[in-house]
Design an enzyme around this catalytic site. Structure first.
Site, PDB file in Angstrom:
ATOM      1  N   GLU A  98       0.834  -1.199   0.000  1.00 12.38           N
ATOM      2  CA  GLU A  98       0.000   0.000   0.000  1.00 12.38           C
ATOM      3  C   GLU A  98       0.865   1.243   0.000  1.00 12.38           C
ATOM      4  O   GLU A  98       1.617   1.482   0.948  1.00 12.38           O
ATOM      5  CB  GLU A  98      -0.918   0.040   1.226  1.00 12.38           C
ATOM      6  CG  GLU A  98      -2.045  -0.959   1.204  1.00 12.38           C
ATOM      7  CD  GLU A  98      -3.021  -0.759   2.357  1.00 12.38           C
ATOM      8  OE1 GLU A  98      -4.093  -1.373   2.311  1.00 12.38           O
ATOM      9  OE2 GLU A  98      -2.710   0.009   3.296  1.00 12.38           O
ATOM     10  N   CYS A  99       0.781   2.023  -1.053  1.00  9.56           N
ATOM     11  CA  CYS A  99       1.412   3.337  -1.127  1.00  9.56           C
ATOM     12  C   CYS A  99       2.934   3.245  -0.958  1.00  9.56           C
ATOM     13  O   CYS A  99       3.644   3.047  -1.948  1.00  9.56           O
ATOM     14  CB  CYS A  99       0.785   4.286  -0.114  1.00  9.56           C
ATOM     15  SG  CYS A  99       1.103   6.034  -0.464  1.00  9.56           S
ATOM     16  N   ALA A 100       3.473   3.395   0.248  1.00  7.49           N
ATOM     17  CA  ALA A 100       4.910   3.275   0.445  1.00  7.49           C
ATOM     18  C   ALA A 100       5.403   1.909  -0.024  1.00  7.49           C
ATOM     19  O   ALA A 100       6.482   1.802  -0.621  1.00  7.49           O
ATOM     20  CB  ALA A 100       5.260   3.484   1.916  1.00  7.49           C
ATOM     21  N   LEU A 108       4.126   0.142  -2.403  1.00  5.72           N
ATOM     22  CA  LEU A 108       4.166   0.216  -3.859  1.00  5.72           C
ATOM     23  C   LEU A 108       5.472   0.849  -4.325  1.00  5.72           C
ATOM     24  O   LEU A 108       6.141   0.333  -5.239  1.00  5.72           O
ATOM     25  CB  LEU A 108       2.960   1.014  -4.357  1.00  5.72           C
ATOM     26  CG  LEU A 108       2.992   1.512  -5.805  1.00  5.72           C
ATOM     27  CD1 LEU A 108       2.969   0.331  -6.774  1.00  5.72           C
ATOM     28  CD2 LEU A 108       1.818   2.447  -6.077  1.00  5.72           C
ATOM     29  N   SER A 142      -0.767  -0.905  -4.719  1.00  8.33           N
ATOM     30  CA  SER A 142      -1.618   0.225  -5.086  1.00  8.33           C
ATOM     31  C   SER A 142      -1.354   1.385  -4.147  1.00  8.33           C
ATOM     32  O   SER A 142      -0.796   1.214  -3.055  1.00  8.33           O
ATOM     33  CB  SER A 142      -3.092  -0.187  -4.989  1.00  8.33           C
ATOM     34  OG  SER A 142      -3.956   0.920  -5.010  1.00  8.33           O
TER      35      SER A 142
END
Length: 861
Positions: free
Chosen positions: A338-340, A342, A434
């Site tokens: 998630e985010c980081a 990714l 994502s």
């Protein structure tokens, strides 16, 4: 169920919710209460401070992420885990009634307060109003009958008289004032591009929370706060518990899920690991900055959010772990990113190598993305069936450029995002990466699918699988381990004090022995003149000049057929700083301003506070004055003790924020230096790089005070000598006669006018915010190498790198500012200009190589 509780809210962001809420939690705990901490909204950072304050996990209450029906159960779960709490404190988000746009306040603080039946304590910043505060509070109290404002804490009061005026005005509302916090009383956590710096990244976070607890306990009526909390009605719901997988047999092996943690991966909800355990998994935390291998038996990966962009250099330097993660992902280990996470899976982040598990590149973006999202799975993925829906949020200032043809992880409000991959070609997706953050309590189906994939067999990474990575180069990692971040301060206590250059005439007021006089005329441009080195020595912004400023300069040159006049510039500056025109003197930059100060009087006892910009002392010496130096110490972050200024001093010169230390002295401390018969000169050449120009005295009408300002640095105009003096009109009338005719050129006057406009002030604020973001990248990279860093409020940092490192960096292509020309510092210090993240990552990588090649050059032993 009985649970005393309250919500801490505010009329808008910036009023001090986090400060007061965290202080209340810590003060109540100190008073013997067991406190449960909660945060309205998706915020990850504030709960970290809440956890420090309460000694138990900080938790979130967000109806968008978990649904309205789970708010009370999650509140009760947090209040009963790990032990029952006797009071719950909930920190709000934004303004009291501000929620998801277009939804009439859905997910606002008011929405959550009404849903959990909690009274509200309102925190109000009163620094810019008095009686109007009562009107604001009355309006908020009447706006929604479902919301009960039961008390007010007045924050940032200027004086007792000021707060008394607000108290009297509030009496007609019937709402009690529970406490008053002074403007200079609060403990403010440093910020960066996604909000506050996480508590996990601050060595001083726990001490700050302790100080805050003491201040709140002294200034807020805790008994009244508890009485308000106890008015909350009983709750009918039962505590939430993570759904248990009934197919998991008691005593069955629990596959290990490696959960990224440490300073770079601080964003995850407390319920995540609880949900994994209930699903039959065993979450084990690892630190991608420091651990060189995944946990034994890893059968799944959970890479949550955080700040990999800030810690990119150290993440990239951990070659063994990057290889281990890449191999695990490519071999089919089920992975949520998630985010980081990714970003960590991409090939590069602003040029710094990441794991390379995904064929994509990432980098910083000019704007923050912050929004609630509804996500749809466009096909069968690791977390959802085709067409499955979840709700989450985005919170990032980066972008990822995906490879063509890859399947997205989600459609976020119809827009493809992320990756759903089958790198091992097992026939189904094992990677879900994502930008979307989700809450496991709101997505139990996704956790169940992930757990099933992990148990079904993915791949287990055992020690033997790591053997191939153990021989890889670890020089950069080794240097970090030899002197890990955070150790610098303790180690500095054992080294000999840095010698200080000898003063002339009077003895220096420091305990360090004198050394030969510093070259007061050395400037940063000498480090790069005639070279093609990367310039980190000159503190001039590398952002392009705005078009409106270029046009103003061009027009001024075109119109330069008459001798220049600075009258219009004086008027513009006066309006900018709310001054009278007789309180403004335009100058040919800061250098002329210091020359005028040096010559305006026959100073009997001038004092210059060092380390600082050397031009003021050079100007005083050129005018024939003997100078007394007060030398500040790195052992207390170059803080100023006013008592060290000699009572006989009739001139005191100090920088704020100081060049080269970056120290931002509190405005009250500087004002305390003023007294009859003394002139205090504050050099604010870099204050426009501080968001909100915090602690500026530019608009302060203090007798005997002069403020020096410069336009050179922020506006990228070193060739246009533009600055000005602000302050006591009588003093300026003494300085003006020493100014040569027409010293302020037409282009300089045009720059002063253009840069004093409202849109210029707004642009300066934007640039200051960018400096904060970019400085955080540089500071964290240096600290990951164990380098002691000073300066949290300037477009540069002061770094204690060791003797010989500056010269080695020049060989590597980087020019930094030598510091042995600043009284109070020596050749083991350098000043580094803040640049874009890619440049900072390159510098940190070069430093790592220099230290690995010659460890003795590293941070002092």
């Amino acid at each position: 169920m009985r649970l005393p509780r309250l919500v801490v809210a505010a009329p808008a962001s910036g009023h001090g919710k986090t400060t007061i809420a965290t202080g209340l939690m810590a003060a109540l705990r100190r008073a013997g209460h067991t406190v449960s901490a909660h945060k309205v909204g998706p915020d990850y950072i504030d709960p970290g401070y809440h956890a420090l304050a309460t000694g138990r996990p900080g938790r979130n209450l967000d109806p968008h992420l978990v649904g309205d029906d789970r708010l009370v159960p999650l509140l009760l779960h947090g209040a009963s885990t790990p032990t029952p709490a006797d009071v719950a404190v909930v920190e709000g988000v934004m303004g009291l009634y501000d929620g998801q746009i277009g939804t009439d306040g859905y997910a606002s603080t008011a929405h959550v307060a009404a849903a959990i039946g909690a009274p509200v304590i309102l925190v109000v910043d009163i620094s810019h109003a008095s009686r109007t505060i009562a009107a604001t509070v009355a309006g908020l109290a009447a706006f929604d009958p479902a919301v009960r404002i039961a008390g007010v804490v007045l924050n940032k009061a200027g004086s007792q008289r000021h707060s008394d005026e607000v108290r009297r005005a509030l009496e007609v509302t019937g709402i009690d004032v529970l406490g008053v916090i002074g403007r200079d009383d609060g403990v403010v956590a440093p910020s960066r591009h996604l909000g506050l710096v996480p508590a996990e990244e601050r060595a001083d976070a726990e001490a700050s929370v302790h100080r805050l607890a003491a201040q709140v306990a002294e200034r807020v009526d805790l008994e009244a706060v508890l009485r308000i909390a106890r008015t909350a009605p009983d709750l009918a719901d039962q505590p939430w518990s993570p759904p248990a997988d009934e197919d998991v047999r008691a005593g069955a092996p629990r596959p290990v899920v490696a959960v990224a943690g440490g300073r770079a991966f601080t964003f995850r909800y407390a319920e995540a690991v609880e949900t994994f355990r209930a699903a039959g998994l065993e979450p084990v935390t690892f630190d991608p900055l420091r651990d060189e291998a995944l946990p034994d038996g890893t059968a799944g990966l959970y890479l949550g959010g955080g700040f990999p962009e800030v810690h990119a250099s150290a993440l990239g330097a951990n070659t063994p772990l990057r290889a281990a993660v890449r191999d695990a992902v490519r071999s089919g280990v089920p992975t949520i990113a998630e985010c980081a996470g990714l970003l960590y899976l991409t090939g590069r982040l602003d040029g710094t190598p990441m794991t390379g598990a995904i064929a994509a590149r990432a980098g910083m973006a000019p704007r923050l993305t912050l929004a609630y999202r509804t996500a749809i799975a466009p096909q069968e993925t690791l977390l959802a069936p085709a067409g499955g829906r979840v709700r989450g949020h985005e919170f990032h200032r980066t972008t990822v450029a995906p490879a063509a043809g890859e399947q997205p992880a989600w459609l976020l409000d119809g827009r493809p995002d992320g990756f759903s991959l089958d790198p091992a070609r097992v026939g189904y997706a094992t990677v879900h990466a994502s930008y979307l953050h989700t809450h496991t309590a709101g997505t139990p189906g996704a956790v169940a699918r992930f757990a099933e994939a992990v148990r079904a067999g993915g791949v287990s990474i055992a020690r033997s699988a790591r053997a191939s990575t153990n021989g890889e180069t670890r020089s950069a990692r080794a240097s970090t381990k030899d002197n890990p971040a955070g150790r610098g301060r303790a180690e500095r206590g054992s080294r000999p004090p840095t010698p200080t250059p000898a003063g002339r005439g009077r003895a220096e007021r420091g305990s360090r022995p004198p050394t030969p006089a510093a070259n007061l005329h050395h400037h940063g441009d000498a480090e790069v003149r005639g070279t093609d080195l990367v310039d980190l020595a000159v503190n001039v912004s590398r952002e392009p000049r705005p078009g409106w400023l270029d046009r103003a300069l061009h027009d001024a040159v075109t119109a330069s057929t008459d001798y220049p006049s600075a009258d219009a510039a004086r008027d513009a500056i006066a309006a900018r700083h709310l001054r009278g025109v007789d309180e403004v003197l335009p100058t040919a930059g800061g250098a002329e301003a210091f020359t005028l100060v040096a010559r305006m009087r026959t100073w009997r006892h001038p004092v210059v506070v060092h380390p600082q910009f050397t031009e003021p002392e050079a100007a005083l010496r050129s005018a024939g004055h003997e100078v007394d130096r007060v030398i500040l110490s790195d052992t207390d972050d170059f803080a100023l003790d006013p008592a060290r200024i000699p009572e006989a001093a009739d001139l005191v010169i100090i920088g704020n924020p100081t060049n080269p230390t970056g120290t931002l002295h509190p405005a009250p401390t500087l004002r305390s230096l003023a007294r009859p018969g003394r002139v205090v000169v504050v050099d604010e050449a870099f204050i426009d790089a501080v968001p909100g120009e915090r602690d500026s005295l530019a608009s302060a009408r203090t007798p005997g005070l002069l403020v020096v300002r410069s336009l050179t640095k922020t506006w990228s105009i070193p060739g246009i000598r533009a600055g000005y003096l602000l302050g006591d009109a009588t003093l300026l009338s003494d300085a003006a006669p020493h100014q040569p005719p027409w010293s302020v050129s037409a282009p300089a006057a045009a720059a002063m006018i253009a840069c004093s406009s409202p849109h210029a002030v707004a642009e300066a604020e934007r640039r200051a915010a960018a400096v904060v973001r970019h400085r955080a990248v540089l500071v964290d990279g240096l600290r990951e190498l164990g380098i002691a860093v000073h300066g949290d409020a300037a477009p540069f940092v002061l770094a204690h790198v060791g003797t010989g490192v500056r010269e080695a960096l020049r060989t590597a292509g980087f020019a930094v500012r030598r510091c042995d020309t600043f009284p109070g510092l020596g050749p083991d210090w350098v000043r580094i200009a803040v640049r874009d993240p890619a440049t900072s990552h390159g510098l940190v990588a070069a430093l790592a190589s220099v230290r690995a090649a010659a460890p003795s050059r590293g941070a002092p032993a």
